[in-house]
Design an enzyme around this catalytic site. Structure first.
Site, PDB file in Angstrom:
ATOM      1  N   ILE A 154       0.968  -1.202  -0.013  1.00 48.38           N
ATOM      2  CA  ILE A 154       0.045   0.008   0.112  1.00 48.38           C
ATOM      3  C   ILE A 154       1.033   1.240   0.133  1.00 48.38           C
ATOM      4  O   ILE A 154       0.739   2.211  -1.015  1.00 48.38           O
ATOM      5  CB  ILE A 154      -0.962  -0.178   1.191  1.00 48.38           C
ATOM      6  CG1 ILE A 154      -1.923  -1.364   0.950  1.00 48.38           C
ATOM      7  CG2 ILE A 154      -1.868   1.253   1.349  1.00 48.38           C
ATOM      8  CD1 ILE A 154      -2.723  -1.431   2.085  1.00 48.38           C
ATOM      9  N   CYS A 207      -4.321   4.908   7.748  1.00 48.09           N
ATOM     10  CA  CYS A 207      -5.246   3.827   7.175  1.00 48.09           C
ATOM     11  C   CYS A 207      -4.680   2.570   7.421  1.00 48.09           C
ATOM     12  O   CYS A 207      -5.158   1.564   6.601  1.00 48.09           O
ATOM     13  CB  CYS A 207      -5.367   4.279   5.590  1.00 48.09           C
ATOM     14  SG  CYS A 207      -6.418   5.613   5.189  1.00 48.09           S
ATOM     15  N   GLU A 230     -12.035  -0.677  17.907  1.00 50.70           N
ATOM     16  CA  GLU A 230     -13.229  -0.525  17.037  1.00 50.70           C
ATOM     17  C   GLU A 230     -14.407  -1.497  17.112  1.00 50.70           C
ATOM     18  O   GLU A 230     -14.024  -2.461  17.794  1.00 50.70           O
ATOM     19  CB  GLU A 230     -12.433  -0.751  15.569  1.00 50.70           C
ATOM     20  CG  GLU A 230     -11.601   0.211  14.993  1.00 50.70           C
ATOM     21  CD  GLU A 230     -10.997  -0.380  13.721  1.00 50.70           C
ATOM     22  OE1 GLU A 230     -11.425  -1.083  12.992  1.00 50.70           O
ATOM     23  OE2 GLU A 230     -10.017   0.400  13.405  1.00 50.70           O
ATOM     24  N   HIS A 242     -13.171   2.549   9.416  1.00 48.30           N
ATOM     25  CA  HIS A 242     -12.470   1.552   8.836  1.00 48.30           C
ATOM     26  C   HIS A 242     -12.818   1.345   7.501  1.00 48.30           C
ATOM     27  O   HIS A 242     -13.270   0.108   7.035  1.00 48.30           O
ATOM     28  CB  HIS A 242     -12.303   0.455   9.800  1.00 48.30           C
ATOM     29  CG  HIS A 242     -11.175  -0.476   9.360  1.00 48.30           C
ATOM     30  ND1 HIS A 242     -10.767  -1.231  10.433  1.00 48.30           N
ATOM     31  CD2 HIS A 242     -10.582  -0.785   8.395  1.00 48.30           C
ATOM     32  CE1 HIS A 242      -9.546  -2.132   9.985  1.00 48.30           C
ATOM     33  NE2 HIS A 242      -9.602  -1.782   8.592  1.00 48.30           N
ATOM     34  N   LEU A 243     -12.844   2.249   6.406  1.00 44.58           N
ATOM     35  CA  LEU A 243     -13.402   2.281   5.111  1.00 44.58           C
ATOM     36  C   LEU A 243     -12.276   1.905   3.896  1.00 44.58           C
ATOM     37  O   LEU A 243     -12.496   1.913   3.051  1.00 44.58           O
ATOM     38  CB  LEU A 243     -14.037   3.664   4.727  1.00 44.58           C
ATOM     39  CG  LEU A 243     -15.454   3.785   5.369  1.00 44.58           C
ATOM     40  CD1 LEU A 243     -16.131   5.127   5.025  1.00 44.58           C
ATOM     41  CD2 LEU A 243     -16.427   2.730   5.427  1.00 44.58           C
ATOM     42  N   GLY A 244     -11.195   1.799   4.765  1.00 46.93           N
ATOM     43  CA  GLY A 244      -9.914   1.873   3.734  1.00 46.93           C
ATOM     44  C   GLY A 244     -10.156   0.840   2.498  1.00 46.93           C
ATOM     45  O   GLY A 244      -9.899   1.213   1.406  1.00 46.93           O
ATOM     46  N   ALA A 245     -10.562  -0.289   2.918  1.00 51.73           N
ATOM     47  CA  ALA A 245     -10.871  -1.254   1.792  1.00 51.73           C
ATOM     48  C   ALA A 245     -12.186  -1.330   1.138  1.00 51.73           C
ATOM     49  O   ALA A 245     -12.435  -2.272   0.348  1.00 51.73           O
ATOM     50  CB  ALA A 245     -10.648  -2.676   2.441  1.00 51.73           C
TER      51      ALA A 245
HETATM   52  N1  LIG Z   1      -7.892   0.554   6.457  1.00 53.10           N
HETATM   53  C1  LIG Z   1      -7.975  -0.506   5.695  1.00 53.10           C
HETATM   54  O1  LIG Z   1      -9.153  -0.785   5.515  1.00 53.10           O
HETATM   55  C2  LIG Z   1      -6.866  -1.430   5.724  1.00 53.10           C
HETATM   56  C3  LIG Z   1      -5.757  -1.479   6.115  1.00 53.10           C
HETATM   57  N2  LIG Z   1      -4.765  -2.432   5.995  1.00 53.10           N
HETATM   58  C4  LIG Z   1      -3.441  -2.049   6.692  1.00 53.10           C
HETATM   59  O2  LIG Z   1      -2.324  -1.637   5.937  1.00 53.10           O
HETATM   60  C5  LIG Z   1      -1.349  -2.504   6.430  1.00 53.10           C
HETATM   61  C6  LIG Z   1      -0.244  -2.192   5.387  1.00 53.10           C
HETATM   62  O3  LIG Z   1      -0.803  -3.287   4.365  1.00 53.10           O
HETATM   63  P1  LIG Z   1       0.258  -3.390   3.092  1.00 53.10           P
HETATM   64  O4  LIG Z   1       0.796  -2.295   2.549  1.00 53.10           O
HETATM   65  O5  LIG Z   1      -0.389  -4.463   2.148  1.00 53.10           O
HETATM   66  O6  LIG Z   1       1.385  -4.636   3.940  1.00 53.10           O
HETATM   67  P2  LIG Z   1       2.893  -4.741   3.528  1.00 53.10           P
HETATM   68  O7  LIG Z   1       3.077  -6.064   4.361  1.00 53.10           O
HETATM   69  O8  LIG Z   1       3.000  -5.001   2.090  1.00 53.10           O
HETATM   70  O9  LIG Z   1       3.583  -3.603   3.862  1.00 53.10           O
HETATM   71  C7  LIG Z   1       3.832  -3.402   5.223  1.00 53.10           C
HETATM   72  C8  LIG Z   1       5.328  -2.433   5.251  1.00 53.10           C
HETATM   73  O10 LIG Z   1       5.504  -1.905   6.682  1.00 53.10           O
HETATM   74  C9  LIG Z   1       6.946  -2.186   7.063  1.00 53.10           C
HETATM   75  N3  LIG Z   1       7.308  -2.330   8.204  1.00 53.10           N
HETATM   76  C10 LIG Z   1       7.296  -3.429   9.189  1.00 53.10           C
HETATM   77  N4  LIG Z   1       7.694  -3.150  10.182  1.00 53.10           N
HETATM   78  C11 LIG Z   1       7.889  -1.650  10.233  1.00 53.10           C
HETATM   79  C12 LIG Z   1       8.507  -0.961  11.360  1.00 53.10           C
HETATM   80  N5  LIG Z   1       8.821  -1.169  12.503  1.00 53.10           N
HETATM   81  N6  LIG Z   1       8.656   0.527  10.766  1.00 53.10           N
HETATM   82  C13 LIG Z   1       8.288   0.680   9.495  1.00 53.10           C
HETATM   83  N7  LIG Z   1       7.847   0.102   8.354  1.00 53.10           N
HETATM   84  C14 LIG Z   1       7.534  -1.242   9.021  1.00 53.10           C
HETATM   85  C15 LIG Z   1       7.374  -3.613   6.013  1.00 53.10           C
HETATM   86  O11 LIG Z   1       8.580  -3.602   5.794  1.00 53.10           O
HETATM   87  C16 LIG Z   1       6.357  -3.331   5.139  1.00 53.10           C
HETATM   88  O12 LIG Z   1       7.235  -2.908   3.682  1.00 53.10           O
HETATM   89  C17 LIG Z   1      -1.819  -3.722   6.765  1.00 53.10           C
HETATM   90  O13 LIG Z   1      -1.158  -4.369   7.653  1.00 53.10           O
HETATM   91  C18 LIG Z   1      -3.248  -3.515   7.175  1.00 53.10           C
HETATM   92  O14 LIG Z   1      -2.992  -3.420   8.689  1.00 53.10           O
HETATM   93  C19 LIG Z   1      -4.607  -2.836   4.719  1.00 53.10           C
HETATM   94  C20 LIG Z   1      -5.982  -3.038   3.899  1.00 53.10           C
HETATM   95  C21 LIG Z   1      -7.160  -2.220   4.465  1.00 53.10           C
HETATM   96  O1  LIG Z   2     -12.456  -5.815   5.459  1.00 46.75           O
HETATM   97  C1  LIG Z   2     -12.057  -4.552   5.722  1.00 46.75           C
HETATM   98  O2  LIG Z   2     -12.866  -3.469   5.519  1.00 46.75           O
HETATM   99  C2  LIG Z   2     -10.908  -4.174   6.416  1.00 46.75           C
HETATM  100  C3  LIG Z   2      -9.792  -4.355   5.449  1.00 46.75           C
HETATM  101  C4  LIG Z   2      -8.615  -4.401   6.318  1.00 46.75           C
HETATM  102  O3  LIG Z   2      -8.442  -3.685   7.161  1.00 46.75           O
HETATM  103  C5  LIG Z   2      -7.543  -5.200   5.819  1.00 46.75           C
HETATM  104  O4  LIG Z   2      -7.464  -5.852   4.898  1.00 46.75           O
HETATM  105  O5  LIG Z   2      -6.259  -5.082   6.486  1.00 46.75           O
END
Ligand SMILES: NC(=O)C1=CN([C@@H]2O[C@H](COP(=O)(O)OP(=O)(O)OC[C@H]3O[C@@H](n4cnc5c(N)ncnc54)[C@H](O)[C@@H]3O)[C@@H](O)[C@H]2O)C=CC1
Ligand SMILES: O=C(O)CCC(=O)C(=O)O
Length: 525
Positions: free
Chosen positions: A151, A229, A260, A278-281
Site C-alpha cells: 500500500i 489508514c 473498533e 475503517h473504510l480503507g478497503a
Molecule cells: N484501513 C483498511 O481498511 C486497510 C488497512 N490495511 C492495513 O495496511 C497495512 C499495510 O498493508 P500492506 O502495505 O499491504 O502491507 P505490506 O506488508 O505490503 O507492507 C507493510 C510494510 O511495513 C513495513 N514495516 C514493518 N515493520 C515496520 C517498522 N517497524 N517500521 C516501518 N515499517 C515497517 C514492512 O517492511 C512493509 O514494507 C496492513 O498491515 C493492514 O493493517 C490494509 C488494507 C485495508
Molecule cells: O475488510 C475490511 O473492510 C478491512 C480491511 C483491512 O483492514 C485489511 O485488509 O487489513
C-alpha cells in the site's frame, strides 16, 4: 463435502465460488463470540473480514476447522499462534484491496489539506463559510511514508504523480527498491522532522505499536498533517488530541482506531480531525477482488490441498500440489520412521533432497518430515504446527538440496542426531508417485511403509527367518510383505515385515526372545 462459514459481510461472489467448487457455504453475519462458539464446530473453513475476532476460545471450539481465510490484509483479528498450535491454516488476500486503501489515504490527505468535511458540513448548514477554510497545496510538499510495502508503494506512486517529494521510513526497504519507487529512504527521526504530511502503512506489530508515540509526535514539524489508514494502535491517540488542540499538528485523519467500532472517542469533534469508520478497503472493486480471492484460496485448500497466501503454513499452489503431494507423503513416512525408531531427545533433524526431489518446493516437504516425526510424540501435530512444535522442542532443522542424481532419480534422506551418532533413512518415489523406503540406517532395504509393520535387527544366521515366521504364524499374525537387508553376509541384518494386525506387546516380547535378535519394534504408518 467441506463446509465453510462466512461470518462477516462479504461480496456474494465468495459464496458463489464456494458453491461452484463443491464447498457447502453458510453466510451468518453479526454473531456474538458466544454464538459463534456454539456453531463453529460444524465448519471446515471460516471466511472473515475484520469484524469477526478469531480468538483462542473460538479456535478451541472449532473441532473441524482447517482454514481461516481473511478477505483482506491485516490478520490482527486472528490469534495466529493459537491457530498454528491447533493446526489451522490462516490465509489472507494480500493485494486485492491495496489500491483502494492507498486511494483512501490520498483522499484523506486532500480532506485534510482542504478541510473538506468541515467545509461541506458548514456549507450545507447554510453558513457559506467562504473565508473560513484556507487550505494548503500538496504540490511540492514532503510526504513521509511509514511503511513502504504494497500500500505504501502505491501511495508513493500517486503522491509522486501529485508532484510531492516522498520520503520513507521502513527498515525492510532496500536502497534499490527505494530508488525504484522514487522515494528517499530515511530514518524515523528525519521523517518526523521533515514531513509536511505523514501517512502510516505498516502492520500492527510489537515494533510498530505506538510508533507515533507522544515523544515521536512531539518531534514532528509544526503544521504536520497525519493520516492513518493502517491500524489503530500505531498512534498515541491521547497525544494526537493534545497536539491537535495546541495547533502543533494541523490536521489528522484516522480510518482506524485502537478500539473498533469507535462509537465514542475523545478525538471526535476536535477541529481539523477527520474520521472514517475503517473504510480503507471499502470499494466495490476491492471487495469483489478479496471475496473472489479468499473463496478461491480456501476452496483450493479444502478440495485439493493447494495452499496460497498462508501466514502459518508453506504455500503450495493448486498446480504444484499434484507434484509435491507424493513427496509430502514420502517425507511424512520417513519422518515417522525415524521418529518411531529413535529414543531420547533429538537435537537436530536434517532433510536432504537429491535429484528430482531437489527441484520441488522444499517447505512443505520439511513440514511433512517434521509432522511425521513429531506425530510419534504427540497427536496434535500437523503440517501447520510442526515447525512451531519442533522449534519449541529446541530441534535444529537443516535442509540440504543436491540437484545431481545419485543411485536414484529422486531421493529424500532424513537424518537425526542421536546420542549414538547420526542415523538416517532414505526413500524414493516409485513411478514418481509411490513412496518407498530404500535405505535404513545405512542398510539397503526396499519396503513400502504402510499399515502395521515389524522391524527386527538380528544376527544374520541360517534358520532365523523360519523361526520368526513360525512364531508369527502360531500367533495368528499374517505376513503381508517381507523385506530383508544386511550389511554383509553373517553380519547385522534388518527385517521389515508388514503384518495384517498390530503386533501385540506380548508377541513383540517373544520376537525379542528369539536367538540372535538385537532389536525388535512394532511400527505403524
Ligand atoms: N484501513 C483498511 O481498511 C486497510 C488497512 N490495511 C492495513 O495496511 C497495512 C499495510 O498493508 P500492506 O502495505 O499491504 O502491507 P505490506 O506488508 O505490503 O507492507 C507493510 C510494510 O511495513 C513495513 N514495516 C514493518 N515493520 C515496520 C517498522 N517497524 N517500521 C516501518 N515499517 C515497517 C514492512 O517492511 C512493509 O514494507 C496492513 O498491515 C493492514 O493493517 C490494509 C488494507 C485495508
Ligand atoms: O475488510 C475490511 O473492510 C478491512 C480491511 C483491512 O483492514 C485489511 O485488509 O487489513
Amino acid at each position: 463435502m467441506p463446509k465453510v462459514l462466512i461470518s462477516d459481510k462479504m461480496d456474494p461472489k465468495a459464496a458463489q465460488i464456494f458453491r461452484e467448487r463443491g464447498v457447502e457455504v453458510d453466510e451468518i453475519t453479526g454473531k456474538t463470540p458466544e454464538e459463534l462458539i456454539a456453531i463453529i464446530g460444524e465448519y471446515d473453513g471460516l471466511a472473515i473480514r475484520s469484524s469477526t475476532k478469531v480468538t483462542k476460545a473460538i479456535l478451541d471450539a472449532a473441532t473441524n476447522l482447517k482454514v481461516v481465510g481473511r478477505a483482506g490484509i491485516g490478520v490482527d483479528n486472528v490469534d495466529i499462534p493459537a491457530a498454528s498450535a491447533k493446526g489451522v491454516v490462516v490465509m489472507n488476500t494480500p493485494f486485492g484491496n491495496s489500491i483502494t486503501t492507498a486511494e483512501h489515504a490520498i483522499a484523506l490527505m486532500f480532506a485534510l489539506a482542504r478541510q473538506l468535511p468541515e467545509a461541506n458540513a458548514q456549507t450545507q448548514a447554510g453558513t457559506w463559510p467562504k473565508n473560513g477554510f484556507m487550505g494548503v497545496e500538496v504540490t511540492g510538499k514532503t510526504l513521509g511514508l511509514i511503511g513502504a510495502g504494497n500500500i505504501g508503494s502505491i501511495v508513493a506512486d500517486r503522491a509522486l504523480g501529485l508532484r510531492m517529494k516522498v520520503i520513507a521510513f521502513d527498515p525492510f526497504l532496500s536502497p534499490e527498491r527505494a530508488v525504484e519507487l522514487g522515494v528517499e529512504k530515511v530514518e524515523l527521526d528525519q521523517l518526523l522532522a521533515r514531513a509536511d504530511f505523514i501517512t502510516l502503512h505498516t502492520p500492527l506489530t510489537e515494533q510498530t505499536r505506538n510508533i507515533l508515540s507522544a515523544e515521536n509526535l512531539a518531534k514532528t514539524k509544526k503544521g504536520v498533517r497525519i493520516i492513518n489508514c493502517a491500524r489503530g494502535g500505531l498512534i498515541d491517540e491521547a497525544a494526537l488530541k493534545d497536539l491537535l488542540d495546541s495547533g502543533h499538528i494541523a490536521g489528522a485523519a484516522l480510518d482506524v482506531f485502537v478500539t473498533e467500532p469507535a462509537k465514542e472517542h475523545t478525538l471526535f469533534g476536535t477541529p481539523n480531525f477527520v474520521a472514517t469508520p475503517h473504510l480503507g478497503a471499502s470499494t466495490s472493486e476491492a471487495q469483489v477482488n478479496v471475496a473472489i480471492q479468499v473463496a478461491e484460496q480456501m476452496a483450493d485448500f479444502l478440495m485439493t490441498g493447494g495452499v496460497t497466501n498462508a501466514l502459518n503454513s508453506p504455500s503450495i499452489s493448486a498446480e504444484e500440489a499434484p507434484r509435491v503431494k507424493p513427496y509430502m507423503a514420502l517425507a511424512e513416512k520417513l519422518g515417522s520412521l525415524v521418529g518411531q525408531l529413535s529414543t531420547g531427545a533429538i537435537p537436530r533433524i536434517s532433510i536432504h533432497s537429491e535429484g528430482a526431489a531437489a527441484e520441488v518446493n522444499q517447505k512443505p516437504i520439511v513440514s511433512a518430515v517434521l509432522a511425521g516425526f513429531l506425530r510419534t510424540q504427540t497427536d496434535t501435530v500437523n503440517m501447520v504446527n510442526a515447525p512451531f512444535l519442533a522449534k519449541e522442542r529446541g530441534m535444529e532443522v537443516r535442509e540440504v538440496r543436491t540437484e545431481r542424481e545419485g543411485d536414484y532419480h529422486t531421493l529424500l534422506r532424513v537424518s537425526v542426531k542421536t546420542d549414538a551418532g547420526e542415523r538416517s533413512v532414505a526413500g524414493t518415489l516409485f513411478g514418481n508417485r509411490a513412496p518407498r523406503l530404500v535405505e535404513l540406517f545405512g542398510i539397503k532395504v526396499e519396503a513400502d511403509l504402510a499399515g502395521h509393520m515389524l522391524y527386527v535387527v538380528n544376527e544374520d544366521a541360517p534358520g532365523f527367518i523360519g523361526r520368526l515366521g513360525s512364531l508369527l504364524g502360531e500367533a495368528g499374525v499374517n505376513i503381508g510383505t517381507f523385506h530383508l537387508g544386511r550389511r554383509e553376509a553373517g553380519g547385522e541384518a534388518i527385517l521389515l515385515l508388514s503384518v495384517d494386525e498390530a503386533v501385540t506387546p506380548d508377541l513383540l516380547a517373544k520376537v525379542k526372545a528369539l536367538g540372535g535378535v538385537k532389536t525388535a519394534m512394532a511400527l505403524s504408518f
